[in-house]
Design a protein around this motif. Sequence first.
Motif, PDB file in Angstrom:
ATOM      1  N   UNK A  85       0.790  -1.280   0.005  1.00 56.71           N
ATOM      2  CA  UNK A  85      -0.065  -0.050   0.070  1.00 56.71           C
ATOM      3  C   UNK A  85       0.697   1.300  -0.005  1.00 56.71           C
ATOM      4  N   UNK A  86       1.811   1.255   0.702  1.00 53.61           N
ATOM      5  CA  UNK A  86       2.989   2.441   0.821  1.00 53.61           C
ATOM      6  C   UNK A  86       3.305   2.508  -0.738  1.00 53.61           C
ATOM      7  N   UNK A  87       3.963   1.674  -1.358  1.00 54.77           N
ATOM      8  CA  UNK A  87       4.183   1.522  -2.875  1.00 54.77           C
ATOM      9  C   UNK A  87       3.132   2.333  -3.687  1.00 54.77           C
ATOM     10  N   UNK A  88       2.075   1.620  -3.478  1.00 55.60           N
ATOM     11  CA  UNK A  88       0.971   2.160  -4.464  1.00 55.60           C
ATOM     12  C   UNK A  88       0.628   3.699  -4.099  1.00 55.60           C
ATOM     13  N   UNK A  91       3.564   5.926  -5.511  1.00 59.45           N
ATOM     14  CA  UNK A  91       3.591   6.300  -6.747  1.00 59.45           C
ATOM     15  C   UNK A  91       2.454   6.971  -7.364  1.00 59.45           C
ATOM     16  N   UNK A  92       1.169   6.763  -6.999  1.00 61.54           N
ATOM     17  CA  UNK A  92       0.144   7.499  -7.207  1.00 61.54           C
ATOM     18  C   UNK A  92       0.190   9.125  -6.880  1.00 61.54           C
ATOM     19  N   UNK A  93       0.669   9.322  -5.790  1.00 58.44           N
ATOM     20  CA  UNK A  93       0.867  10.558  -5.192  1.00 58.44           C
ATOM     21  C   UNK A  93       2.058  11.468  -5.940  1.00 58.44           C
ATOM     22  N   UNK A 175       6.564   4.877 -17.079  1.00 56.58           N
ATOM     23  CA  UNK A 175       5.370   4.191 -16.481  1.00 56.58           C
ATOM     24  C   UNK A 175       5.952   3.619 -14.995  1.00 56.58           C
ATOM     25  N   UNK A 176       5.027   3.572 -13.902  1.00 60.05           N
ATOM     26  CA  UNK A 176       5.317   3.155 -12.622  1.00 60.05           C
ATOM     27  C   UNK A 176       5.441   1.758 -12.998  1.00 60.05           C
TER      28      UNK A 176
END
Length: 188
Positions: A85-88, A91-93, A175-176
């Motif tokens: 969740x941290x990585x998700x 990357x989104x932020x 891309x992420x």
Amino acid sequence: MTRKEQKEERRKAILMTALTLFVNRGYYDTKIADIAAAVPMSTGLMFHYFESKEELLLELVKMGAAATKFADKMPDIPPDVYFTEFLKRLFEFSKSEPWVFNMFILMGQARRVGMPEEARKIALSVNTIDESAKMIQKGQEMGVFRQGDSKLLSMCFWATVQGIMEEMAMYQGMETPDIEWIMAILKK
């Protein structure tokens, strides 16, 4: 917009401009006049907001250090879920706020010998490796993370994240990466 709001907007513009220039040119190769010109504003006016280039750097490093206080905010989340969740979210932020990529770079630079000592101390006080190692150890005990030196696993994980953030800062259309590729460093 009130005068106070205008002043805060200008201050933020100075910080974000300095961040970009420090990352792209280097701290020592960036002059106050360069930052003022890029904002744009006069150099004299810039000194009403920040007394020196070092004060600008300190403010940015303090922002970066404050953003790393994460592990103690979610103590009951399973470690594998936490890191995923941290990585998700990171990357989104970062995609919506590209300055975050530059902050990763600046914090890495600020840790190096030769940077102003107060900024370096703040950057070195960020304990991400050790805090993550504790969570990794918990994941090892739960059987979801591979066995091995939890601190070394933490270092490898964060070196990977740092490298990705640097590449994404350089190649803004990149891309992420798949989060599972990064999580594979930790998972069994």
